[in-house]
Design a protein around this motif. Structure first.
Motif, PDB file in Angstrom:
ATOM      1  N   ALA A 106      41.598  43.783  52.881  1.00  0.00           N
ATOM      2  CA  ALA A 106      41.012  44.974  52.246  1.00  0.00           C
ATOM      3  C   ALA A 106      41.188  46.204  53.124  1.00  0.00           C
ATOM      4  O   ALA A 106      41.467  47.301  52.615  1.00  0.00           O
ATOM      5  CB  ALA A 106      39.538  44.731  51.943  1.00  0.00           C
ATOM      6  N   ARG A 107      41.045  46.056  54.429  1.00  0.00           N
ATOM      7  CA  ARG A 107      41.239  47.207  55.329  1.00  0.00           C
ATOM      8  C   ARG A 107      42.675  47.719  55.264  1.00  0.00           C
ATOM      9  O   ARG A 107      42.913  48.927  55.263  1.00  0.00           O
ATOM     10  CB  ARG A 107      40.871  46.841  56.768  1.00  0.00           C
ATOM     11  CG  ARG A 107      39.371  46.832  56.980  1.00  0.00           C
ATOM     12  CD  ARG A 107      38.976  46.617  58.400  1.00  0.00           C
ATOM     13  NE  ARG A 107      39.417  47.689  59.285  1.00  0.00           N
ATOM     14  CZ  ARG A 107      39.102  47.736  60.580  1.00  0.00           C
ATOM     15  NH1 ARG A 107      38.353  46.790  61.107  1.00  0.00           N
ATOM     16  NH2 ARG A 107      39.542  48.713  61.330  1.00  0.00           N
ATOM     17  N   VAL A 109      44.849  47.333  52.718  1.00  0.00           N
ATOM     18  CA  VAL A 109      45.083  47.960  51.411  1.00  0.00           C
ATOM     19  C   VAL A 109      44.411  49.329  51.361  1.00  0.00           C
ATOM     20  O   VAL A 109      45.009  50.297  50.881  1.00  0.00           O
ATOM     21  CB  VAL A 109      44.597  47.050  50.265  1.00  0.00           C
ATOM     22  CG1 VAL A 109      44.635  47.785  48.926  1.00  0.00           C
ATOM     23  CG2 VAL A 109      45.461  45.790  50.193  1.00  0.00           C
ATOM     24  N   ASP A 110      43.210  49.437  51.884  1.00  0.00           N
ATOM     25  CA  ASP A 110      42.517  50.732  51.909  1.00  0.00           C
ATOM     26  C   ASP A 110      43.324  51.770  52.691  1.00  0.00           C
ATOM     27  O   ASP A 110      43.477  52.912  52.252  1.00  0.00           O
ATOM     28  CB  ASP A 110      41.125  50.559  52.525  1.00  0.00           C
ATOM     29  CG  ASP A 110      40.320  51.840  52.475  1.00  0.00           C
ATOM     30  OD1 ASP A 110      40.120  52.388  51.376  1.00  0.00           O
ATOM     31  OD2 ASP A 110      39.887  52.298  53.550  1.00  0.00           O
ATOM     32  N   GLU A 111      43.854  51.374  53.839  1.00  0.00           N
ATOM     33  CA  GLU A 111      44.681  52.280  54.657  1.00  0.00           C
ATOM     34  C   GLU A 111      45.916  52.721  53.881  1.00  0.00           C
ATOM     35  O   GLU A 111      46.287  53.899  53.871  1.00  0.00           O
ATOM     36  CB  GLU A 111      45.085  51.579  55.950  1.00  0.00           C
ATOM     37  CG  GLU A 111      45.672  52.488  56.986  1.00  0.00           C
ATOM     38  CD  GLU A 111      44.656  53.431  57.613  1.00  0.00           C
ATOM     39  OE1 GLU A 111      45.045  54.576  57.929  1.00  0.00           O
ATOM     40  OE2 GLU A 111      43.485  53.049  57.794  1.00  0.00           O
ATOM     41  N   CYS A 112      46.558  51.789  53.219  1.00  0.00           N
ATOM     42  CA  CYS A 112      47.761  52.078  52.432  1.00  0.00           C
ATOM     43  C   CYS A 112      47.447  53.052  51.295  1.00  0.00           C
ATOM     44  O   CYS A 112      48.183  54.030  51.085  1.00  0.00           O
ATOM     45  CB  CYS A 112      48.320  50.763  51.888  1.00  0.00           C
ATOM     46  SG  CYS A 112      49.791  50.934  50.871  1.00  0.00           S
ATOM     47  N   LEU A 113      46.361  52.811  50.577  1.00  0.00           N
ATOM     48  CA  LEU A 113      46.006  53.674  49.446  1.00  0.00           C
ATOM     49  C   LEU A 113      45.568  55.057  49.906  1.00  0.00           C
ATOM     50  O   LEU A 113      45.885  56.065  49.263  1.00  0.00           O
ATOM     51  CB  LEU A 113      44.923  53.012  48.599  1.00  0.00           C
ATOM     52  CG  LEU A 113      45.334  51.707  47.922  1.00  0.00           C
ATOM     53  CD1 LEU A 113      44.177  51.124  47.130  1.00  0.00           C
ATOM     54  CD2 LEU A 113      46.568  51.901  47.051  1.00  0.00           C
ATOM     55  N   ARG A 114      44.864  55.122  51.017  1.00  0.00           N
ATOM     56  CA  ARG A 114      44.472  56.434  51.569  1.00  0.00           C
ATOM     57  C   ARG A 114      45.729  57.238  51.931  1.00  0.00           C
ATOM     58  O   ARG A 114      45.838  58.417  51.627  1.00  0.00           O
ATOM     59  CB  ARG A 114      43.571  56.240  52.785  1.00  0.00           C
ATOM     60  CG  ARG A 114      43.029  57.545  53.330  1.00  0.00           C
ATOM     61  CD  ARG A 114      42.141  57.375  54.550  1.00  0.00           C
ATOM     62  NE  ARG A 114      42.143  56.008  55.037  1.00  0.00           N
ATOM     63  CZ  ARG A 114      41.046  55.266  55.200  1.00  0.00           C
ATOM     64  NH1 ARG A 114      39.888  55.739  54.948  1.00  0.00           N
ATOM     65  NH2 ARG A 114      41.125  54.043  55.654  1.00  0.00           N
ATOM     66  N   ARG A 117      47.474  58.499  48.726  1.00  0.00           N
ATOM     67  CA  ARG A 117      46.796  59.684  48.171  1.00  0.00           C
ATOM     68  C   ARG A 117      47.146  60.929  48.989  1.00  0.00           C
ATOM     69  O   ARG A 117      47.494  61.971  48.430  1.00  0.00           O
ATOM     70  CB  ARG A 117      45.285  59.474  48.171  1.00  0.00           C
ATOM     71  CG  ARG A 117      44.791  58.597  47.062  1.00  0.00           C
ATOM     72  CD  ARG A 117      43.252  58.509  47.046  1.00  0.00           C
ATOM     73  NE  ARG A 117      42.837  57.489  46.123  1.00  0.00           N
ATOM     74  CZ  ARG A 117      42.571  56.222  46.451  1.00  0.00           C
ATOM     75  NH1 ARG A 117      42.658  55.826  47.708  1.00  0.00           N
ATOM     76  NH2 ARG A 117      42.208  55.354  45.525  1.00  0.00           N
ATOM     77  N   TYR A 139      43.561  43.303  45.351  1.00  0.00           N
ATOM     78  CA  TYR A 139      44.150  44.348  44.505  1.00  0.00           C
ATOM     79  C   TYR A 139      43.219  44.696  43.344  1.00  0.00           C
ATOM     80  O   TYR A 139      42.993  45.867  43.039  1.00  0.00           O
ATOM     81  CB  TYR A 139      45.510  43.902  43.955  1.00  0.00           C
ATOM     82  CG  TYR A 139      46.529  43.522  45.009  1.00  0.00           C
ATOM     83  CD1 TYR A 139      46.618  44.221  46.217  1.00  0.00           C
ATOM     84  CD2 TYR A 139      47.401  42.467  44.799  1.00  0.00           C
ATOM     85  CE1 TYR A 139      47.556  43.856  47.177  1.00  0.00           C
ATOM     86  CE2 TYR A 139      48.351  42.114  45.754  1.00  0.00           C
ATOM     87  CZ  TYR A 139      48.418  42.803  46.944  1.00  0.00           C
ATOM     88  OH  TYR A 139      49.341  42.448  47.887  1.00  0.00           O
ATOM     89  N   PHE A 142      40.343  46.943  44.222  1.00  0.00           N
ATOM     90  CA  PHE A 142      40.686  48.361  44.391  1.00  0.00           C
ATOM     91  C   PHE A 142      41.042  49.025  43.063  1.00  0.00           C
ATOM     92  O   PHE A 142      41.359  50.207  43.036  1.00  0.00           O
ATOM     93  CB  PHE A 142      41.838  48.517  45.384  1.00  0.00           C
ATOM     94  CG  PHE A 142      41.390  48.460  46.814  1.00  0.00           C
ATOM     95  CD1 PHE A 142      40.930  49.597  47.466  1.00  0.00           C
ATOM     96  CD2 PHE A 142      41.407  47.258  47.509  1.00  0.00           C
ATOM     97  CE1 PHE A 142      40.504  49.545  48.788  1.00  0.00           C
ATOM     98  CE2 PHE A 142      40.985  47.192  48.830  1.00  0.00           C
ATOM     99  CZ  PHE A 142      40.521  48.334  49.465  1.00  0.00           C
TER     100      PHE A 142
END
Length: 168
Positions: A106-107, A109-114, A117, A139, A142
């Motif tokens: 999750a960390r 994926v969060d980094e990737c999505l941030r 954006r 996935y 998110f």
């Protein structure tokens, strides 16, 4: 020996050290073979993704990250430009078996999505296989939605490939 978040020092950093790219390829090959019996065809696919990233990525629109647990590589993820303008691809998420349960997936994926954006992407896509249930749960958490799926024979196995999409 299992690890816990309280006992472990976790760092998520950019792919920027010698050995990072090679580790990504090696870890995917070894772990997916051990867990799913996948052949070196999968390792070759990961090697092509990593080689393309290394040879031509634009740091403003593409990045990779390594998760470390107590100073050792334990996970990775990449964000690369997709085929359409404004669309990024989430690629090669992996968390090593010894580091699972620490929230690294999750960390990452969060980094990737941030990053996606901040880089101005409107959507993120990803391709996976339905046997990767833990990743799929991340996935879905998110907000990714399943767009389509299709059976295929790859990496020495009969698989069901899935395409997912997230509107940012």
């Amino acid at each position: 020996m299992s690890l816990s978040v309280e006992q472990s020092r976790i760092v998520v950093r950019r792919v920027d050290r010698p050995g990072d790219l090679g580790w990504v390829v090696m870890a995917h090959g070894e772990i997916y073979h051990e867990q799913f019996g996948w052949t070196t065809d999968f390792e070759a696919l990961v090697a092509r993704i990593v080689a393309d990233f290394a040879a031509q990525h634009n740091p403003a629109t593409e990045a990779g990250w390594i998760a470390e647990v107590d100073g050792e590589r334990a996970g990775c993820i990449f964000c690369v430009q997709g085929d359409d303008p404004g669309v990024a691809k989430l690629r090669i998420l992996l968390v090593s078996p010894r580091a699972r349960g620490l929230g690294l997936g999750a960390r990452l994926v969060d980094e990737c999505l941030r990053f996606a954006r901040d880089a101005g992407y409107c959507q993120v896509t990803l391709w996976t296989n339905d046997v990767l249930t833990s990743a799929r749960k991340i996935y879905q958490g998110f907000g990714f939605r399943l767009i389509d799926e299709e059976p295929h024979h790859s990496f020495g196995q009969d698989l069901n490939g899935q395409n997912w999409l997230l509107d940012l």
